[in-house]
Design a protein around this motif. Structure first.
Motif, PDB file in Angstrom:
ATOM      1  N   VAL A   1      32.119  42.575  48.514  1.00 29.94           N
ATOM      2  CA  VAL A   1      31.163  42.825  47.431  1.00 29.94           C
ATOM      3  C   VAL A   1      30.265  44.006  47.764  1.00 29.94           C
ATOM      4  O   VAL A   1      30.243  45.005  47.052  1.00 29.94           O
ATOM      5  N   VAL A   2      29.475  43.885  48.819  1.00 26.95           N
ATOM      6  CA  VAL A   2      28.529  44.929  49.220  1.00 26.95           C
ATOM      7  C   VAL A   2      28.647  45.110  50.723  1.00 26.95           C
ATOM      8  O   VAL A   2      28.749  44.136  51.471  1.00 26.95           O
ATOM      9  N   GLN A   3      28.609  46.360  51.152  1.00 31.17           N
ATOM     10  CA  GLN A   3      28.688  46.653  52.578  1.00 31.17           C
ATOM     11  C   GLN A   3      27.482  47.475  53.005  1.00 31.17           C
ATOM     12  O   GLN A   3      26.941  48.269  52.227  1.00 31.17           O
ATOM     13  N   GLY A   4      27.065  47.256  54.239  1.00 30.82           N
ATOM     14  CA  GLY A   4      25.982  48.043  54.816  1.00 30.82           C
ATOM     15  C   GLY A   4      24.601  47.696  54.284  1.00 30.82           C
ATOM     16  O   GLY A   4      23.718  48.547  54.261  1.00 30.82           O
ATOM     17  N   VAL A   5      24.390  46.447  53.887  1.00 34.90           N
ATOM     18  CA  VAL A   5      23.086  46.027  53.365  1.00 34.90           C
ATOM     19  C   VAL A   5      22.251  45.459  54.514  1.00 34.90           C
ATOM     20  O   VAL A   5      22.783  44.828  55.421  1.00 34.90           O
ATOM     21  N   GLU A   6      20.964  45.722  54.472  1.00 33.05           N
ATOM     22  CA  GLU A   6      20.058  45.192  55.499  1.00 33.05           C
ATOM     23  C   GLU A   6      19.696  43.754  55.136  1.00 33.05           C
ATOM     24  O   GLU A   6      19.126  43.497  54.079  1.00 33.05           O
ATOM     25  N   PRO A   7      20.021  42.785  56.002  1.00 29.91           N
ATOM     26  CA  PRO A   7      19.704  41.388  55.692  1.00 29.91           C
ATOM     27  C   PRO A   7      18.189  41.169  55.567  1.00 29.91           C
ATOM     28  O   PRO A   7      17.413  41.769  56.296  1.00 29.91           O
ATOM     29  N   SER A   8      17.809  40.324  54.635  1.00 29.23           N
ATOM     30  CA  SER A   8      16.402  39.954  54.479  1.00 29.23           C
ATOM     31  C   SER A   8      16.329  38.522  53.964  1.00 29.23           C
ATOM     32  O   SER A   8      17.289  38.000  53.399  1.00 29.23           O
TER      33      SER A   8
END
Length: 164
Positions: free
Chosen positions: A67-74
């Motif tokens: 789905v989405v790559q390279g997202v900063e977890p929060s």
């Protein structure tokens, strides 16, 4: 990583059935029999289909969308993924490292072509429905954007063999 062999006869049979349906129903797919996986572009989504053994007489088919790559977890993003999981009818979002996936799993011994297509459709639809919303709210890139970005980058020149 060494190749994964089929662990049961049923796992091998289900893999063969999925391959047969994909050969008939989709234009192009990549078979990775060493790891019991298939990869395909389905609409605007990249899908992975994995076949896992389940007891001796069945196998689990997992359809997973990048789905989405390279997202900063929060914390806020994790809350949103849990909220989305409560809304979707089949499947669930997950996160590994900095990548978000959507997947749906089901038993495969009695697989029909219609069930496979319906499962591919729902996983691709949910992934496509939410990928840009997640990127807009939390960053990262959709899987298709990542593929396009990687294919546009020039490849490094090959090194001379005697320099290695």
């Amino acid at each position: 990583m060494s190749p994964r062999q089929f662990q049961t006869g049923c796992q091998q049979e289900v893999y063969s059935q999925v391959k047969s349906y994909l050969d008939e129903l989709v234009d192009e797919h990549f078979d990775d029999a060493d790891h019991c996986d298939f990869y395909l572009k389905y609409g605007s989504t990249v899908l992975e289909i994995s076949i896992h053994p389940y007891q001796e007489d069945d196998a689990i088919i997992e359809i997973l969308a990048f789905v989405v790559q390279g997202v900063e977890p929060s914390f806020e993003m994790m809350q949103e993924l849990l909220r989305l999981n409560s809304e979707v009818v089949l499947g669930a979002f997950s996160m590994v490292g900095r990548d978000i996936f959507f997947s749906h799993s089901f038993l495969g011994r009695r697989l029909s072509a219609e069930q496979l297509i319906a499962s591919l459709d729902i996983v691709a639809y949910v992934s496509d429905e939410y990928d840009e919303q997640i990127v807009s709210a939390f960053g990262g890139e959709t899987a298709i954007e990542r593929l396009r970005h990687e294919t546009r980058q020039p490849h490094a020149p090959a090194r001379d063999a005697d320099r290695n």
